[in-house]
Design an enzyme around this catalytic site. Structure first.
Site, PDB file in Angstrom:
ATOM      1  N   ASN A 159     -10.380  -0.165   0.072  1.00 41.35           N
ATOM      2  CA  ASN A 159      -8.727   0.031   0.225  1.00 41.35           C
ATOM      3  C   ASN A 159      -8.192  -0.450  -1.110  1.00 41.35           C
ATOM      4  OD1 ASN A 159      -6.211  -0.414   0.583  1.00 41.35           O
ATOM      5  ND2 ASN A 159      -6.429  -1.274   2.661  1.00 41.35           N
ATOM      6  N   CYS A 192       0.855  -1.296   0.082  1.00 45.05           N
ATOM      7  CA  CYS A 192       0.122   0.154   0.052  1.00 45.05           C
ATOM      8  C   CYS A 192       0.931   1.135  -0.046  1.00 45.05           C
ATOM      9  CB  CYS A 192      -0.927  -0.014   1.266  1.00 45.05           C
ATOM     10  SG  CYS A 192      -1.931  -1.506   1.122  1.00 45.05           S
ATOM     11  N   HIS A 204      -3.119   6.920   3.232  1.00 44.00           N
ATOM     12  CA  HIS A 204      -3.635   5.764   2.377  1.00 44.00           C
ATOM     13  C   HIS A 204      -4.934   5.412   3.082  1.00 44.00           C
ATOM     14  CE1 HIS A 204      -4.044   1.639   1.207  1.00 44.00           C
ATOM     15  NE2 HIS A 204      -3.779   1.364   2.426  1.00 44.00           N
TER      16      HIS A 204
HETATM   17  O1  UT7 Z   1      -3.786  -1.766   3.284  1.00 52.68           O
HETATM   18  C1  UT7 Z   1      -2.831  -2.068   4.295  1.00 52.68           C
HETATM   19  C2  UT7 Z   1      -3.202  -1.823   5.811  1.00 52.68           C
HETATM   20  N1  UT7 Z   1      -4.216  -2.017   6.051  1.00 52.68           N
HETATM   21  C3  UT7 Z   1      -4.786  -1.590   7.200  1.00 52.68           C
HETATM   22  O2  UT7 Z   1      -4.279  -0.652   7.692  1.00 52.68           O
HETATM   23  C4  UT7 Z   1      -5.922  -2.283   7.621  1.00 52.68           C
HETATM   24  C5  UT7 Z   1      -5.789  -2.164   9.209  1.00 52.68           C
HETATM   25  N2  UT7 Z   1      -6.991  -3.011  10.059  1.00 52.68           N
HETATM   26  C6  UT7 Z   1      -8.300  -2.502   9.977  1.00 52.68           C
HETATM   27  O3  UT7 Z   1      -8.636  -1.565   9.334  1.00 52.68           O
HETATM   28  C7  UT7 Z   1      -9.086  -3.177  11.177  1.00 52.68           C
HETATM   29  O4  UT7 Z   1      -8.280  -3.913  11.994  1.00 52.68           O
HETATM   30  C8  UT7 Z   1     -10.140  -4.044  10.381  1.00 52.68           C
HETATM   31  C9  UT7 Z   1     -11.137  -3.318   9.569  1.00 52.68           C
HETATM   32  C10 UT7 Z   1      -9.506  -5.138   9.489  1.00 52.68           C
HETATM   33  C11 UT7 Z   1     -11.011  -4.599  11.432  1.00 52.68           C
HETATM   34  O5  UT7 Z   1     -11.679  -3.777  12.460  1.00 52.68           O
HETATM   35  P1  UT7 Z   1     -11.267  -3.868  14.124  1.00 52.68           P
HETATM   36  O6  UT7 Z   1     -12.200  -2.835  14.579  1.00 52.68           O
HETATM   37  O7  UT7 Z   1      -9.742  -4.000  14.222  1.00 52.68           O
HETATM   38  O8  UT7 Z   1     -11.839  -5.461  14.333  1.00 52.68           O
HETATM   39  P2  UT7 Z   1     -11.062  -6.576  15.062  1.00 52.68           P
HETATM   40  O9  UT7 Z   1     -10.052  -7.105  14.025  1.00 52.68           O
HETATM   41  O10 UT7 Z   1     -10.676  -6.268  16.352  1.00 52.68           O
HETATM   42  O11 UT7 Z   1     -12.492  -7.476  15.240  1.00 52.68           O
HETATM   43  C12 UT7 Z   1     -13.451  -7.203  15.937  1.00 52.68           C
HETATM   44  C13 UT7 Z   1     -14.527  -8.199  15.627  1.00 52.68           C
HETATM   45  C14 UT7 Z   1     -14.149  -9.754  15.682  1.00 52.68           C
HETATM   46  O12 UT7 Z   1     -15.007 -10.755  16.274  1.00 52.68           O
HETATM   47  P3  UT7 Z   1     -14.636 -11.082  17.857  1.00 52.68           P
HETATM   48  O13 UT7 Z   1     -13.420 -11.757  17.831  1.00 52.68           O
HETATM   49  O14 UT7 Z   1     -14.677  -9.704  18.477  1.00 52.68           O
HETATM   50  O15 UT7 Z   1     -16.053 -11.955  18.146  1.00 52.68           O
HETATM   51  C15 UT7 Z   1     -14.010 -10.144  14.192  1.00 52.68           C
HETATM   52  O16 UT7 Z   1     -14.038 -11.508  13.675  1.00 52.68           O
HETATM   53  O17 UT7 Z   1     -15.194  -8.231  14.497  1.00 52.68           O
HETATM   54  C16 UT7 Z   1     -15.127  -9.320  13.551  1.00 52.68           C
HETATM   55  N3  UT7 Z   1     -15.178  -9.182  12.173  1.00 52.68           N
HETATM   56  C17 UT7 Z   1     -16.202  -8.912  11.505  1.00 52.68           C
HETATM   57  N4  UT7 Z   1     -17.593  -9.039  11.975  1.00 52.68           N
HETATM   58  C18 UT7 Z   1     -18.291  -8.689  10.772  1.00 52.68           C
HETATM   59  C19 UT7 Z   1     -13.900  -9.177  11.341  1.00 52.68           C
HETATM   60  N5  UT7 Z   1     -14.386  -8.774  10.143  1.00 52.68           N
HETATM   61  C20 UT7 Z   1     -15.969  -8.633  10.323  1.00 52.68           C
HETATM   62  C21 UT7 Z   1     -16.780  -8.373   9.282  1.00 52.68           C
HETATM   63  N6  UT7 Z   1     -17.759  -8.441   9.703  1.00 52.68           N
HETATM   64  N7  UT7 Z   1     -16.475  -8.166   7.797  1.00 52.68           N
END
Ligand code: UT7
Length: 344
Positions: free
Chosen positions: A291, A127, A261
């Site tokens: 993204n 990215c 980004h």
């Molecule tokens: O492009 C390269 C750089 N990339 C980035 O900078 C991306 C960086 N990361 C992010 O933007 C975020 O971490 C995500 C959008 C990927 C995830 O958001 P988050 O607020 O960090 O959520 P999390 O990973 O802490 O997950 C929270 C919960 C989890 O469930 P539990 O374990 O709390 O039960 C995940 O399984 O959300 C769940 N989850 C979803 N739920 C519904 C993860 N993806 C989804 C989804 N729909 N699509």
């Protein structure tokens, strides 16, 4: 140098260093739009979750007959038209989703857009790829190896992301953006005034597509440790952007456009907050494209220009973070450049 040229300077003091100057901006998006409800119908996710956690409402997906190289050619051609040029001296292409492992796509792109014969090569920095490519092109211009360089960033993440993995499938979109850089002076509008680039190879597996040796059997999909990447992205983009602001002697309240980004609206807000940049300057253009990895900064620039959120003369800070891990930042005063857009 004529004395009258001093008066055209946007900076207080004339600067005679050669610099890369943005002279054109082009984009290409695939036509097919995939909304959040499309995923909600297939995976354990919802429109509410995706919007609230990422700011994404839809993204574009390349059809089976549209390749990364096709998107790159269309964006590169659009950038040439935006710059009013028919020729450039070199082409640098940023991508992590090439149509084939070998050779690089840049020579084919150059050939297909009527620039056959020029030096052309790919840059792979995930990215951060666009900013790495812009910095590389700046080196070519400053060294006198080229007077103009076409920097293109194109991605088809839909080809490497597991469509059944809700934690990554909803995040990414396909698309391409390109800029024409010409050799000019640091005092001109559009001149790139400062850069910061960095990497952390110890965390190479935070964003990762396994190779054949790592995973000889089965499908090899893109993986990301989302939470780790989220925190690192905020930390690294903030530190990197701060270095460039210091080099340019730009105070946070003087920044009129922060184009980070576009991975997540919450990351963009957090970076702006930590830098102390006014919230209205933090441009968030992720809603309809998701993204798009290396392509995200040029696509965001074009959307912000079309929406009037970025204007010529704005003090603009670019910053990116991605797999590698890699990061980078650059600063420029946005020039009188109108984007040319295309779709495939
Ligand atoms: O492009 C390269 C750089 N990339 C980035 O900078 C991306 C960086 N990361 C992010 O933007 C975020 O971490 C995500 C959008 C990927 C995830 O958001 P988050 O607020 O960090 O959520 P999390 O990973 O802490 O997950 C929270 C919960 C989890 O469930 P539990 O374990 O709390 O039960 C995940 O399984 O959300 C769940 N989850 C979803 N739920 C519904 C993860 N993806 C989804 C989804 N729909 N699509």
């Amino acid at each position: 140098m004529h004395a009258t040229e001093f008066t055209t300077s946007a900076r207080e003091e004339p600067d005679y260093r050669f610099a890369a100057v943005v002279a054109g901006l082009g984009t290409c998006l695939p036509r097919a739009e995939i909304t959040n409800s499309w995923f909600a119908d297939r995976l354990d996710t919802s429109d509410d979750w995706i919007r609230a956690r990422t700011g994404i409402a839809a993204r574009r997906r390349a059809g089976p007959d549209v390749s990364m190289t096709d998107l790159a050619c269309a964006a590169a051609d659009a950038a040439l038209r935006s710059a009013g040029r028919t020729k450039v001296d070199a082409l640098v292409l940023a991508t992590t989703t090439p149509d084939r492992p070998c050779p690089a796509a840049a020579p084919e792109v150059a050939e297909r857009i009527g620039q056959g014969g020029i030096p052309a090569f790919d840059v792979s920095a995930v990215c951060s790829g666009f900013l790495y490519a812009v910095a590389t092109a700046t080196g070519l211009l400053s060294a006198g190896l080229a007077n103009s360089v076409l920097v293109t960033a194109a991605e088809t993440y839909s080809r490497i992301v597991d469509p059944d993995d809700r934690s990554t499938a909803v995040l990414f979109g396909d698309g391409a953006g390109a800029v024409v850089l010409r050799r000019g002076h640091a005092w001109e509008q559009g001149a790139l005034l400062g850069f910061d680039l960095g990497s952390d190879g110890a965390s190479w597996d935070a964003i990762h597509v396994p190779g054949e040796r790592e995973q000889p059997d089965g499908e090899r999909w893109f993986t990301m440790r989302g939470r780790t990447v989220y925190l690192r992205a905020i930390e690294r983009m903030t530190t990197s952007a701060r270095k460039v602001m210091k080099d340019c002697a730009w105070g946070p309240d003087t920044i009129e456009a922060l184009v980070a980004h576009q991975a997540n609206a919450r990351i963009i807000e957090a970076v702006a907050h930590r830098l102390g940049v006014p919230s209205e300057a933090a441009l968030c253009e992720i809603a309809l494209v998701g993204n798009t990895a290396a392509a995200s900064i040029p696509l965001a620039l074009a959307d912000a220009l079309d929406g009037g959120r970025l204007k010529p003369g704005f003090r603009t800070l670019l910053t990116a973070f991605g797999g590698g891990l890699t990061w980078g930042s650059a600063a420029l005063t946005w020039p009188q450049v109108t984007p040319v857009r295309s779709e495939l």
